[in-house]
Design a protein around this motif. Structure first.
Motif, PDB file in Angstrom:
ATOM      1  N   TYR A   1       0.733  -1.046  -0.029  1.00  0.00           N
ATOM      2  CA  TYR A   1      -0.156  -0.150  -0.052  1.00  0.00           C
ATOM      3  C   TYR A   1       0.968   1.349  -0.079  1.00  0.00           C
ATOM      4  O   TYR A   1       1.780   1.277   0.877  1.00  0.00           O
ATOM      5  N   ALA A   2       0.507   2.153  -1.037  1.00  0.00           N
ATOM      6  CA  ALA A   2       1.191   3.372  -0.888  1.00  0.00           C
ATOM      7  C   ALA A   2       0.425   4.554  -0.717  1.00  0.00           C
ATOM      8  O   ALA A   2      -0.876   4.620  -1.296  1.00  0.00           O
ATOM      9  N   MET A   3       0.701   5.702   0.178  1.00  0.00           N
ATOM     10  CA  MET A   3      -0.100   6.714   0.107  1.00  0.00           C
ATOM     11  C   MET A   3       1.048   7.888   0.429  1.00  0.00           C
ATOM     12  O   MET A   3       1.906   8.035   0.743  1.00  0.00           O
ATOM     13  N   VAL A   4       0.452   8.922  -0.683  1.00  0.00           N
ATOM     14  CA  VAL A   4       1.314  10.238  -0.635  1.00  0.00           C
ATOM     15  C   VAL A   4       0.216  11.528  -0.260  1.00  0.00           C
ATOM     16  O   VAL A   4      -0.754  11.393  -0.919  1.00  0.00           O
ATOM     17  N   ILE A   5       0.601  12.196   0.561  1.00  0.00           N
ATOM     18  CA  ILE A   5      -0.002  13.220   1.258  1.00  0.00           C
ATOM     19  C   ILE A   5       0.682  14.621   1.067  1.00  0.00           C
ATOM     20  O   ILE A   5       2.068  14.689   1.839  1.00  0.00           O
ATOM     21  N   GLU A   6      -0.139  15.679   0.527  1.00  0.00           N
ATOM     22  CA  GLU A   6       0.625  16.799   0.366  1.00  0.00           C
ATOM     23  C   GLU A   6      -0.079  17.691   1.810  1.00  0.00           C
ATOM     24  O   GLU A   6      -1.399  17.704   1.774  1.00  0.00           O
ATOM     25  N   VAL A   7       0.922  18.106   2.507  1.00  0.00           N
ATOM     26  CA  VAL A   7       0.156  18.910   3.848  1.00  0.00           C
ATOM     27  C   VAL A   7       0.952  20.369   4.034  1.00  0.00           C
ATOM     28  O   VAL A   7       1.836  20.469   3.406  1.00  0.00           O
ATOM     29  N   GLU A   8      -0.026  21.123   4.799  1.00  0.00           N
ATOM     30  CA  GLU A   8       0.722  22.355   5.202  1.00  0.00           C
ATOM     31  C   GLU A   8       1.007  22.352   6.911  1.00  0.00           C
ATOM     32  O   GLU A   8      -0.185  21.961   7.537  1.00  0.00           O
ATOM     33  N   ILE A   9       2.181  22.326   7.246  1.00  0.00           N
ATOM     34  CA  ILE A   9       2.469  22.214   8.526  1.00  0.00           C
ATOM     35  C   ILE A   9       2.369  23.603   9.107  1.00  0.00           C
ATOM     36  O   ILE A   9       2.904  24.419   8.626  1.00  0.00           O
ATOM     37  N   PRO A  10       1.508  23.866  10.055  1.00  0.00           N
ATOM     38  CA  PRO A  10       1.464  25.354  10.852  1.00  0.00           C
ATOM     39  C   PRO A  10       2.801  25.874  11.361  1.00  0.00           C
ATOM     40  O   PRO A  10       3.424  24.856  11.541  1.00  0.00           O
ATOM     41  N   SER A  11       3.067  27.078  11.314  1.00  0.00           N
ATOM     42  CA  SER A  11       4.516  27.523  11.564  1.00  0.00           C
ATOM     43  C   SER A  11       4.741  27.340  13.139  1.00  0.00           C
ATOM     44  O   SER A  11       5.823  27.024  13.547  1.00  0.00           O
ATOM     45  N   PHE A  12       3.265  27.194  13.895  1.00  0.00           N
ATOM     46  CA  PHE A  12       3.863  26.771  15.269  1.00  0.00           C
ATOM     47  C   PHE A  12       3.806  25.211  15.572  1.00  0.00           C
ATOM     48  O   PHE A  12       4.109  24.736  16.601  1.00  0.00           O
TER      49      PHE A  12
END
Length: 182
Positions: A140-151
């Motif tokens: 199983y493969a999963m690729v996720i684009e995320v935005e990590i908050p600055s905090f």
């Protein structure tokens, strides 16, 4: 400019993109944002489309009904509830790519997405696929684009992901996505 959301799903075959976008082109519509993919044997697409002034989704309805009958596609036209944003979005954090690879089992998407949500990390794109077999188990493969908050510390988040990886018996990695500026 008025906008509509066009979605379509049906058995994959050559020509779907051309047929759907041909109708939009015929009526002077412009695709602003889209996602198109094959899920098992089904082609799926969703698009935000800007229409020429004083045009409504009704202009397309008959053409899309004919295309549904001809191809077996299920096509939906809706008006967005919120005004879509066109152009580069204002980032809500630092863009990262999270990758998951391992034996397929129930709960991978839920547990990873829950950890991200609990960490206030926004998922901006997610793709999964069974990519092959390892012995008698699916990989199983999963690729996720995320935005990590600055905090949120990316290294602290990776530590949490590593603990989850051990629990799920999969590999999870994250890395920053370089911003492109034109």
């Amino acid at each position: 400019m008025p906008k509509i959301v066009v979605s379509a799903i049906g058995k994959d075959k050559p020509g779907i993109v051309s047929s759907v976008t041909g109708i939009l082109y015929l009526h002077g519509a412009s695709i602003e944002d889209s996602s198109m993919t094959i899920l098992e044997e089904n082609f799926t697409m969703i698009m935000i489309v800007s229409l020429p002034r004083k045009t409504t989704a009704g202009v397309f309805a008959e053409d899309f009904r004919k295309l549904e009958k001809k191809t077996g596609l299920i096509i939906s036209l809706t008006t967005p509830k919120q005004k879509p944003h066109v152009g580069p979005s204002k980032s809500q954090g630092n863009p990262y790519m999270v990758s998951v690879l391992g034996s397929d089992k129930p709960g991978i998407v839920h547990r990873v997405s829950k950890l991200l949500a609990d960490s206030k990390v926004n998922i901006t794109d997610l793709n999964t696929k069974v990519i092959g077999r390892e012995g008698k188990k699916n990989v199983y493969a999963m690729v996720i684009e995320v935005e990590i908050p600055s905090f949120t510390s990316p290294s602290r988040l990776q530590n949490k992901l590593s603990r989850l990886a051990k629990a799920l018996k999969v590999d999870i990695s994250s890395r920053p996505i370089e911003n492109l500026t034109l």
